[in-house]
Motif scaffolding. Structure first.
Motif, PDB file in Angstrom:
ATOM      1  N   LEU A 176     -28.214  17.885  19.482  1.00  0.00           N
ATOM      2  CA  LEU A 176     -27.275  16.778  19.666  1.00  0.00           C
ATOM      3  C   LEU A 176     -26.490  16.982  20.954  1.00  0.00           C
ATOM      4  N   VAL A 177     -26.471  15.957  21.808  1.00  0.00           N
ATOM      5  CA  VAL A 177     -25.756  16.034  23.078  1.00  0.00           C
ATOM      6  C   VAL A 177     -24.860  14.800  23.218  1.00  0.00           C
ATOM      7  N   PRO A 178     -23.534  14.973  23.211  1.00  0.00           N
ATOM      8  CA  PRO A 178     -22.653  13.834  23.493  1.00  0.00           C
ATOM      9  C   PRO A 178     -22.644  13.534  24.985  1.00  0.00           C
ATOM     10  N   VAL A 179     -22.622  12.258  25.335  1.00  0.00           N
ATOM     11  CA  VAL A 179     -22.573  11.838  26.734  1.00  0.00           C
ATOM     12  C   VAL A 179     -21.352  10.948  26.893  1.00  0.00           C
ATOM     13  N   ARG A 180     -20.404  11.397  27.708  1.00  0.00           N
ATOM     14  CA  ARG A 180     -19.223  10.585  27.963  1.00  0.00           C
ATOM     15  C   ARG A 180     -19.570   9.465  28.930  1.00  0.00           C
ATOM     16  N   CYS A 181     -19.188   8.245  28.578  1.00  0.00           N
ATOM     17  CA  CYS A 181     -19.505   7.062  29.364  1.00  0.00           C
ATOM     18  C   CYS A 181     -18.256   6.198  29.538  1.00  0.00           C
ATOM     19  N   LEU A 182     -18.276   5.388  30.596  1.00  0.00           N
ATOM     20  CA  LEU A 182     -17.159   4.490  30.883  1.00  0.00           C
ATOM     21  C   LEU A 182     -15.855   5.293  30.874  1.00  0.00           C
ATOM     22  N   THR A 183     -14.815   4.794  30.238  1.00  0.00           N
ATOM     23  CA  THR A 183     -13.561   5.545  30.220  1.00  0.00           C
ATOM     24  C   THR A 183     -13.400   6.395  28.971  1.00  0.00           C
ATOM     25  N   ASP A 184     -13.894   5.912  27.828  1.00  0.00           N
ATOM     26  CA  ASP A 184     -13.662   6.651  26.585  1.00  0.00           C
ATOM     27  C   ASP A 184     -14.796   6.491  25.580  1.00  0.00           C
ATOM     28  N   ASN A 185     -15.965   6.045  26.035  1.00  0.00           N
ATOM     29  CA  ASN A 185     -17.101   5.889  25.119  1.00  0.00           C
ATOM     30  C   ASN A 185     -17.878   7.173  24.958  1.00  0.00           C
ATOM     31  N   TYR A 186     -18.492   7.309  23.792  1.00  0.00           N
ATOM     32  CA  TYR A 186     -19.517   8.319  23.561  1.00  0.00           C
ATOM     33  C   TYR A 186     -20.863   7.630  23.373  1.00  0.00           C
ATOM     34  N   ALA A 187     -21.882   8.129  24.072  1.00  0.00           N
ATOM     35  CA  ALA A 187     -23.276   7.900  23.687  1.00  0.00           C
ATOM     36  C   ALA A 187     -23.795   9.236  23.181  1.00  0.00           C
ATOM     37  N   TRP A 188     -24.844   9.186  22.367  1.00  0.00           N
ATOM     38  CA  TRP A 188     -25.340  10.410  21.741  1.00  0.00           C
ATOM     39  C   TRP A 188     -26.836  10.535  21.961  1.00  0.00           C
ATOM     40  N   PRO A 247     -23.748   2.698  26.536  1.00  0.00           N
ATOM     41  CA  PRO A 247     -22.607   2.125  27.252  1.00  0.00           C
ATOM     42  C   PRO A 247     -22.780   2.081  28.771  1.00  0.00           C
ATOM     43  N   GLU A 248     -23.428   3.109  29.354  1.00  0.00           N
ATOM     44  CA  GLU A 248     -23.479   3.251  30.815  1.00  0.00           C
ATOM     45  C   GLU A 248     -24.719   4.053  31.173  1.00  0.00           C
ATOM     46  N   ALA A 249     -25.522   3.529  32.077  1.00  0.00           N
ATOM     47  CA  ALA A 249     -26.822   4.146  32.352  1.00  0.00           C
ATOM     48  C   ALA A 249     -26.717   5.457  33.118  1.00  0.00           C
ATOM     49  N   ALA A 250     -25.875   5.520  34.143  1.00  0.00           N
ATOM     50  CA  ALA A 250     -25.901   6.664  35.058  1.00  0.00           C
ATOM     51  C   ALA A 250     -25.684   8.004  34.355  1.00  0.00           C
ATOM     52  N   PRO A 251     -24.648   8.176  33.546  1.00  0.00           N
ATOM     53  CA  PRO A 251     -24.471   9.489  32.905  1.00  0.00           C
ATOM     54  C   PRO A 251     -25.569   9.818  31.904  1.00  0.00           C
ATOM     55  N   ILE A 252     -26.124   8.807  31.270  1.00  0.00           N
ATOM     56  CA  ILE A 252     -27.218   9.057  30.320  1.00  0.00           C
ATOM     57  C   ILE A 252     -28.465   9.504  31.065  1.00  0.00           C
ATOM     58  N   LEU A 253     -28.807   8.812  32.146  1.00  0.00           N
ATOM     59  CA  LEU A 253     -29.973   9.199  32.945  1.00  0.00           C
ATOM     60  C   LEU A 253     -29.789  10.583  33.551  1.00  0.00           C
ATOM     61  N   ALA A 254     -28.567  10.892  33.971  1.00  0.00           N
ATOM     62  CA  ALA A 254     -28.306  12.215  34.548  1.00  0.00           C
ATOM     63  C   ALA A 254     -28.507  13.313  33.514  1.00  0.00           C
ATOM     64  N   GLU A 255     -28.058  13.078  32.286  1.00  0.00           N
ATOM     65  CA  GLU A 255     -28.220  14.078  31.226  1.00  0.00           C
ATOM     66  C   GLU A 255     -29.697  14.254  30.881  1.00  0.00           C
ATOM     67  N   LEU A 256     -30.425  13.174  30.820  1.00  0.00           N
ATOM     68  CA  LEU A 256     -31.862  13.259  30.557  1.00  0.00           C
ATOM     69  C   LEU A 256     -32.569  14.057  31.640  1.00  0.00           C
ATOM     70  N   ALA A 257     -32.232  13.760  32.901  1.00  0.00           N
ATOM     71  CA  ALA A 257     -32.876  14.455  34.013  1.00  0.00           C
ATOM     72  C   ALA A 257     -32.539  15.940  34.006  1.00  0.00           C
ATOM     73  N   ALA A 258     -31.286  16.273  33.709  1.00  0.00           N
ATOM     74  CA  ALA A 258     -30.863  17.674  33.720  1.00  0.00           C
ATOM     75  C   ALA A 258     -31.596  18.484  32.659  1.00  0.00           C
ATOM     76  N   ARG A 259     -31.980  17.826  31.580  1.00  0.00           N
ATOM     77  CA  ARG A 259     -32.638  18.529  30.479  1.00  0.00           C
ATOM     78  C   ARG A 259     -34.163  18.355  30.489  1.00  0.00           C
ATOM     79  N   GLY A 260     -34.633  17.532  31.411  1.00  0.00           N
ATOM     80  CA  GLY A 260     -36.070  17.304  31.483  1.00  0.00           C
ATOM     81  C   GLY A 260     -36.615  16.528  30.301  1.00  0.00           C
TER      82      GLY A 260
END
Length: 248
Positions: free
Chosen positions: A5-17, A31-44
């Motif tokens: 499980l990886v929480p991804v902080r998005c926008l100002t106060d959202n969580y994506a999981w 909520p927001e593509a950029a931080p989600i895509l970055a987390e995916l890329a960092a983990r492969g």
């Protein structure tokens, strides 16, 4: 093994999981593509599925970009499909589906919106509750009423105590201040707020046991008399708490 499980902080106060296991990766809300895509890329990781809890923009607005860039399929509530992005899989409350190789159950948690759903993974002891049951609080009643939301919270509160509650926002400061205003002698609440404020623990996830001990919206039985509502139903006490939070 439980899913990762990886929480991804998005926008100002959202969580994506993000959830990963059995060679698959899923996302709860977008909520927001950029931080989600970055987390995916960092983990492969490649993204296979996006599961949506409700139609509000801050939970779905990144779906088109994520689908375009990852090819992920989209799942959501059939009863709210008209207000969601195009669904590859429409599910109903009470239905079960495969999420990263585990069985996930769809739970109706209408109240914040009509058609809001939560996803429960019994094997990994996780529940993705978005804006229904939240860390130290619950969502505003934009479309449903207090009785409907109380029924939804009661369904979630019936899950095992060890269930991780993965909610949709970090509202801990405001929710915690309100909780303390109506439950000032709660030692567990004070400890949780201190640990969150010091950075020793994140706002979410929390266990359902922790929410039962500190979240006023699950503590209506303990707060009935302090609120001056002896003999009133749980739903009536919840309604009073929700009204007070709206004015807080």
């Amino acid at each position: 093994m439980p899913l990762e499980l990886v929480p991804v902080r998005c926008l100002t106060d959202n969580y994506a999981w993000l959830l990963h296991g059995n060679g698959k990766t899923a996302l709860i809300d977008a909520p927001e593509a950029a931080p989600i895509l970055a987390e995916l890329a960092a983990r492969g990781w490649s993204l296979d599925l996006i599961a949506l809890t409700h139609h509000h923009a801050d939970h779905i607005q990144a779906v088109p970009e994520l689908v375009e860039k990852t090819g992920a399929r989209v799942l959501g509530n059939a009863r709210d499909a008209a207000r969601l992005p195009p669904l590859d899989r429409a599910v109903q409350p009470g239905e079960r589906f495969d999420l990263c190789g585990e069985e996930a159950e769809v739970i109706d948690v209408s109240g914040h919106t009509i058609g809001h759903v939560a996803f429960h993974l019994p094997a990994s002891a996780m529940a993705f509750t978005a804006d229904s049951l939240m860390a130290l609080g619950c969502g505003r009643l934009f479309e449903g009423d207090a009785e409907m939301m109380w029924a939804s919270l009661s369904r979630l509160n019936a899950l095992p105590a060890e269930t991780l509650v993965c909610s949709g926002h970090d509202y801990c400061r405001g929710n915690g201040a309100f909780a303390l205003s109506v439950d000032p002698d709660n030692a567990a609440l004070r400890q949780r707020l201190a640990e969150t404020a010091s950075g020793k623990r994140p706002c979410a996830p929390s266990t359902l046991a922790e929410e039962r001990a500190t979240n006023p919206f699950l503590r209506v039985a303990e707060l009935r008399d302090p609120l001056g509502l002896p003999g009133e139903s749980d739903a009536r006490v919840f309604a009073e708490l929700r009204a007070r939070k709206d004015r807080f």
